[in-house]
Motif scaffolding. Structure first.
Motif, PDB file in Angstrom:
ATOM      1  N   ASP A  79      25.182 -14.621 -53.352  1.00  0.00           N
ATOM      2  CA  ASP A  79      25.774 -14.740 -52.025  1.00  0.00           C
ATOM      3  C   ASP A  79      27.268 -14.466 -52.114  1.00  0.00           C
ATOM      4  O   ASP A  79      27.986 -15.147 -52.844  1.00  0.00           O
ATOM      5  CB  ASP A  79      25.523 -16.142 -51.475  1.00  0.00           C
ATOM      6  CG  ASP A  79      25.948 -16.314 -50.032  1.00  0.00           C
ATOM      7  OD1 ASP A  79      26.671 -15.448 -49.499  1.00  0.00           O
ATOM      8  OD2 ASP A  79      25.551 -17.323 -49.432  1.00  0.00           O
ATOM      9  N   ALA A  80      27.723 -13.467 -51.393  1.00  0.00           N
ATOM     10  CA  ALA A  80      29.147 -13.117 -51.383  1.00  0.00           C
ATOM     11  C   ALA A  80      29.772 -13.336 -50.010  1.00  0.00           C
ATOM     12  O   ALA A  80      30.887 -12.892 -49.758  1.00  0.00           O
ATOM     13  CB  ALA A  80      29.318 -11.661 -51.821  1.00  0.00           C
ATOM     14  N   THR A  81      29.065 -14.022 -49.105  1.00  0.00           N
ATOM     15  CA  THR A  81      29.564 -14.182 -47.733  1.00  0.00           C
ATOM     16  C   THR A  81      30.834 -15.026 -47.639  1.00  0.00           C
ATOM     17  O   THR A  81      31.561 -14.924 -46.660  1.00  0.00           O
ATOM     18  CB  THR A  81      28.478 -14.770 -46.807  1.00  0.00           C
ATOM     19  OG1 THR A  81      28.012 -16.007 -47.339  1.00  0.00           O
ATOM     20  CG2 THR A  81      27.305 -13.811 -46.668  1.00  0.00           C
ATOM     21  N   SER A  82      31.118 -15.850 -48.649  1.00  0.00           N
ATOM     22  CA  SER A  82      32.329 -16.668 -48.629  1.00  0.00           C
ATOM     23  C   SER A  82      33.547 -15.910 -49.151  1.00  0.00           C
ATOM     24  O   SER A  82      34.655 -16.429 -49.127  1.00  0.00           O
ATOM     25  CB  SER A  82      32.126 -17.925 -49.481  1.00  0.00           C
ATOM     26  OG  SER A  82      32.025 -17.563 -50.856  1.00  0.00           O
ATOM     27  N   GLY A  83      33.325 -14.683 -49.647  1.00  0.00           N
ATOM     28  CA  GLY A  83      34.408 -13.922 -50.253  1.00  0.00           C
ATOM     29  C   GLY A  83      34.385 -13.999 -51.760  1.00  0.00           C
ATOM     30  O   GLY A  83      35.063 -13.240 -52.438  1.00  0.00           O
ATOM     31  N   ALA A 116      24.754  -7.918 -52.699  1.00  0.00           N
ATOM     32  CA  ALA A 116      25.282  -8.974 -51.831  1.00  0.00           C
ATOM     33  C   ALA A 116      26.681  -8.620 -51.350  1.00  0.00           C
ATOM     34  O   ALA A 116      27.013  -8.809 -50.174  1.00  0.00           O
ATOM     35  CB  ALA A 116      25.288 -10.310 -52.568  1.00  0.00           C
ATOM     36  N   GLU A 117      27.499  -8.102 -52.250  1.00  0.00           N
ATOM     37  CA  GLU A 117      28.860  -7.721 -51.862  1.00  0.00           C
ATOM     38  C   GLU A 117      28.853  -6.518 -50.921  1.00  0.00           C
ATOM     39  O   GLU A 117      29.591  -6.494 -49.933  1.00  0.00           O
ATOM     40  CB  GLU A 117      29.689  -7.414 -53.111  1.00  0.00           C
ATOM     41  CG  GLU A 117      29.981  -8.655 -53.925  1.00  0.00           C
ATOM     42  CD  GLU A 117      30.655  -8.354 -55.251  1.00  0.00           C
ATOM     43  OE1 GLU A 117      31.411  -9.221 -55.701  1.00  0.00           O
ATOM     44  OE2 GLU A 117      30.420  -7.284 -55.837  1.00  0.00           O
ATOM     45  N   ALA A 118      28.014  -5.530 -51.201  1.00  0.00           N
ATOM     46  CA  ALA A 118      27.980  -4.314 -50.383  1.00  0.00           C
ATOM     47  C   ALA A 118      27.419  -4.574 -48.987  1.00  0.00           C
ATOM     48  O   ALA A 118      27.926  -4.045 -48.003  1.00  0.00           O
ATOM     49  CB  ALA A 118      27.157  -3.239 -51.087  1.00  0.00           C
ATOM     50  N   CYS A 119      26.368  -5.389 -48.914  1.00  0.00           N
ATOM     51  CA  CYS A 119      25.701  -5.645 -47.627  1.00  0.00           C
ATOM     52  C   CYS A 119      26.368  -6.749 -46.826  1.00  0.00           C
ATOM     53  O   CYS A 119      26.218  -6.807 -45.605  1.00  0.00           O
ATOM     54  CB  CYS A 119      24.244  -6.057 -47.852  1.00  0.00           C
ATOM     55  SG  CYS A 119      23.236  -4.779 -48.593  1.00  0.00           S
ATOM     56  N   GLY A 120      27.046  -7.656 -47.516  1.00  0.00           N
ATOM     57  CA  GLY A 120      27.627  -8.804 -46.834  1.00  0.00           C
ATOM     58  C   GLY A 120      26.600  -9.865 -46.480  1.00  0.00           C
ATOM     59  O   GLY A 120      26.839 -10.693 -45.614  1.00  0.00           O
ATOM     60  N   TRP A 121      25.445  -9.826 -47.135  1.00  0.00           N
ATOM     61  CA  TRP A 121      24.369 -10.784 -46.905  1.00  0.00           C
ATOM     62  C   TRP A 121      23.871 -11.320 -48.228  1.00  0.00           C
ATOM     63  O   TRP A 121      23.834 -10.601 -49.220  1.00  0.00           O
ATOM     64  CB  TRP A 121      23.189 -10.113 -46.189  1.00  0.00           C
ATOM     65  CG  TRP A 121      23.496  -9.716 -44.797  1.00  0.00           C
ATOM     66  CD1 TRP A 121      23.858  -8.473 -44.379  1.00  0.00           C
ATOM     67  CD2 TRP A 121      23.509 -10.550 -43.645  1.00  0.00           C
ATOM     68  NE1 TRP A 121      24.082  -8.481 -43.038  1.00  0.00           N
ATOM     69  CE2 TRP A 121      23.873  -9.738 -42.562  1.00  0.00           C
ATOM     70  CE3 TRP A 121      23.242 -11.898 -43.430  1.00  0.00           C
ATOM     71  CZ2 TRP A 121      23.977 -10.237 -41.273  1.00  0.00           C
ATOM     72  CZ3 TRP A 121      23.354 -12.385 -42.141  1.00  0.00           C
ATOM     73  CH2 TRP A 121      23.712 -11.567 -41.085  1.00  0.00           C
ATOM     74  N   GLN A 144      21.386 -12.256 -51.200  1.00  0.00           N
ATOM     75  CA  GLN A 144      20.233 -11.543 -51.751  1.00  0.00           C
ATOM     76  C   GLN A 144      19.402 -12.506 -52.589  1.00  0.00           C
ATOM     77  O   GLN A 144      19.928 -13.150 -53.486  1.00  0.00           O
ATOM     78  CB  GLN A 144      20.697 -10.378 -52.646  1.00  0.00           C
ATOM     79  CG  GLN A 144      21.601  -9.398 -51.954  1.00  0.00           C
ATOM     80  CD  GLN A 144      20.890  -8.637 -50.856  1.00  0.00           C
ATOM     81  OE1 GLN A 144      19.842  -8.044 -51.091  1.00  0.00           O
ATOM     82  NE2 GLN A 144      21.457  -8.648 -49.664  1.00  0.00           N
TER      83      GLN A 144
END
Length: 80
Positions: free
Chosen positions: A17-21, A59-64, A66
């Motif tokens: 998960d990369a949604t938090s940055g 996760a980083e590319a999609c913003g969602w 995985q």
């Protein structure tokens, strides 16, 4: 086109998960709220570490987030 199922049992299951940055990996079962299946990506890799690397990139590319699960063995010609 392919068909099969997810492996069950002691196979590694994790999420990226990369949604938090910041990219965060979490082991085990996931969200206890409503879940949405927004797509599917199948990546053929040699090991779990490579799968983790690709999950992070996706996760980083999609913003969602995985979720990563191992896909079941597909029978090959000659399998008994």
């Amino acid at each position: 086109m392919f068909a099969g199922g997810l492996e069950e049992g002691d196979t590694p299951v994790f999420s990226a998960d990369a949604t938090s940055g910041t990219l965060v990996f979490t082991d085990g079962p996931y969200v206890e709220t409503k879940e949405w299946l927004g797509g599917l990506t199948v990546v053929d890799v040699a090991d779990v570490e490579t799968a983790r690397m690709w999950a992070g990139r996706l996760a980083e590319a999609c913003g969602w987030p995985q979720e990563v699960r191992r896909f079941g063995h597909l029978p090959q010609p000659g399998d008994e």
